[in-house]
Design a protein around this motif. Structure first.
Motif, short mmCIF file in Angstrom:
data_model
loop_
_atom_site.label_atom_id
_atom_site.label_comp_id
_atom_site.label_asym_id
_atom_site.label_seq_id
_atom_site.Cartn_x
_atom_site.Cartn_y
_atom_site.Cartn_z
N THR A 15 0.87 -1.17 0.00
CA THR A 15 0.00 0.00 0.00
C THR A 15 0.91 1.23 0.00
OG1 THR A 15 -0.09 0.15 2.41
CG2 THR A 15 -1.74 -1.25 1.34
N ALA A 16 0.31 2.39 -0.05
CA ALA A 16 1.11 3.62 -0.04
C ALA A 16 1.94 3.71 1.25
CB ALA A 16 0.21 4.84 -0.17
N GLU A 17 1.43 3.12 2.33
CA GLU A 17 2.11 3.23 3.62
C GLU A 17 3.13 2.13 3.88
OE1 GLU A 17 -1.59 2.84 3.87
OE2 GLU A 17 -1.59 4.91 3.18
N LYS A 18 2.80 0.89 3.50
CA LYS A 18 3.69 -0.21 3.91
C LYS A 18 3.53 -1.42 3.01
CE LYS A 18 0.39 -2.03 7.23
NZ LYS A 18 0.24 -3.43 7.37
N LEU A 19 4.49 -2.32 3.19
CA LEU A 19 4.46 -3.60 2.51
C LEU A 19 3.85 -4.62 3.47
CD1 LEU A 19 5.35 -5.19 -0.03
CD2 LEU A 19 7.51 -5.62 1.13
N GLY A 20 2.81 -5.30 3.04
CA GLY A 20 2.13 -6.26 3.90
C GLY A 20 2.90 -7.56 4.04
N LYS A 21 2.39 -8.39 4.94
CA LYS A 21 2.99 -9.71 5.17
C LYS A 21 2.83 -10.57 3.91
CE LYS A 21 2.93 -13.58 8.29
NZ LYS A 21 2.01 -14.59 8.75
N VAL A 22 3.86 -11.31 3.58
CA VAL A 22 3.85 -12.16 2.39
C VAL A 22 3.01 -13.41 2.67
CG1 VAL A 22 5.28 -13.52 0.82
CG2 VAL A 22 6.06 -11.28 1.60
N ARG A 23 2.13 -13.71 1.72
CA ARG A 23 1.30 -14.92 1.81
C ARG A 23 1.72 -15.89 0.73
NH1 ARG A 23 -4.72 -12.94 1.56
NH2 ARG A 23 -5.04 -15.18 1.63
#
Length: 184
Positions: free
Chosen positions: A19-27
């Motif tokens: 997202t614009a704010e962060k990289l999410g957890k990898v699934r």
């Protein structure tokens, strides 16, 4: 803008959503039709606007076709471009999760170049060409083996005939595939 990177392997797909704010957890998903469906559902749920994956021989193709059929905007990246982008980010580790994150960042930061689905005929010819390449290599290997076996007086005739039979079979398969391709 939400973007996603998918690292494609033989059996698994690593999905990173940025997202614009962060990289999410990898699934992780299976690289199977049901895994593709679950991954597409996750992309829609996260409202992903762009997906980037790396071309990986034949392992990425079915996923790319499924994403395209689902209307997911997709960019298939040349592996060299992905490597150079990772180097520019000073990425030191090489794992599926890291690679997926790098691809998500690529989709976020770089100009989007949409993937064009090849025509069915092109996909058929591509598969045929790859099989022909493998058969020619196998035939060459068998010819080299026959040459080496003929250098010894101890090689049984049954072995020589078996290798010659293999060479003839490869030649027949090559001819049949070339004829099929020429008809296309």
């Amino acid at each position: 803008m939400n973007t996603a990177g998918i690292d494609v392997a033989h059996k698994t797909l690593a999905l990173a959503i940025s997202t614009a704010e962060k990289l999410g957890k990898v699934r992780e998903f299976a690289n199977t039709p049901s895994g593709h469906a679950a991954l597409i559902k996750a992309l829609h749920g996260a409202q992903v606007e762009r997906v980037c994956l790396e071309a990986t021989g034949s392992y990425h193709l079915d996923l790319a076709l499924a994403l395209d059929a689902a209307g997911v905007p997709l960019m298939v990246l040349n592996p060299k471009a992905a490597k150079r982008f990772a180097e520019a980010l000073l990425t030191r580790n090489k794992t599926d999760a890291v690679d997926a994150g790098v691809l998500a960042q690529f989709a976020q930061r770089m100009p989007f170049e949409p993937w064009q689905r090849p025509a069915p005929e092109a996909l058929e010819l591509r598969a045929c060409a790859r099989r022909l390449e493998a058969l020619v290599a196998d035939r060459t290997r068998a010819k080299n083996q026959l040459h080496a076996l003929l250098q010894s007086t101890t090689t049984p005739a049954v072995v020589l005939e078996d290798v010659r039979l293999s060479i003839r079979q490869y030649a027949d398969q090559i001819e049949a595939l070339r004829d099929w391709a020429a008809g296309r």
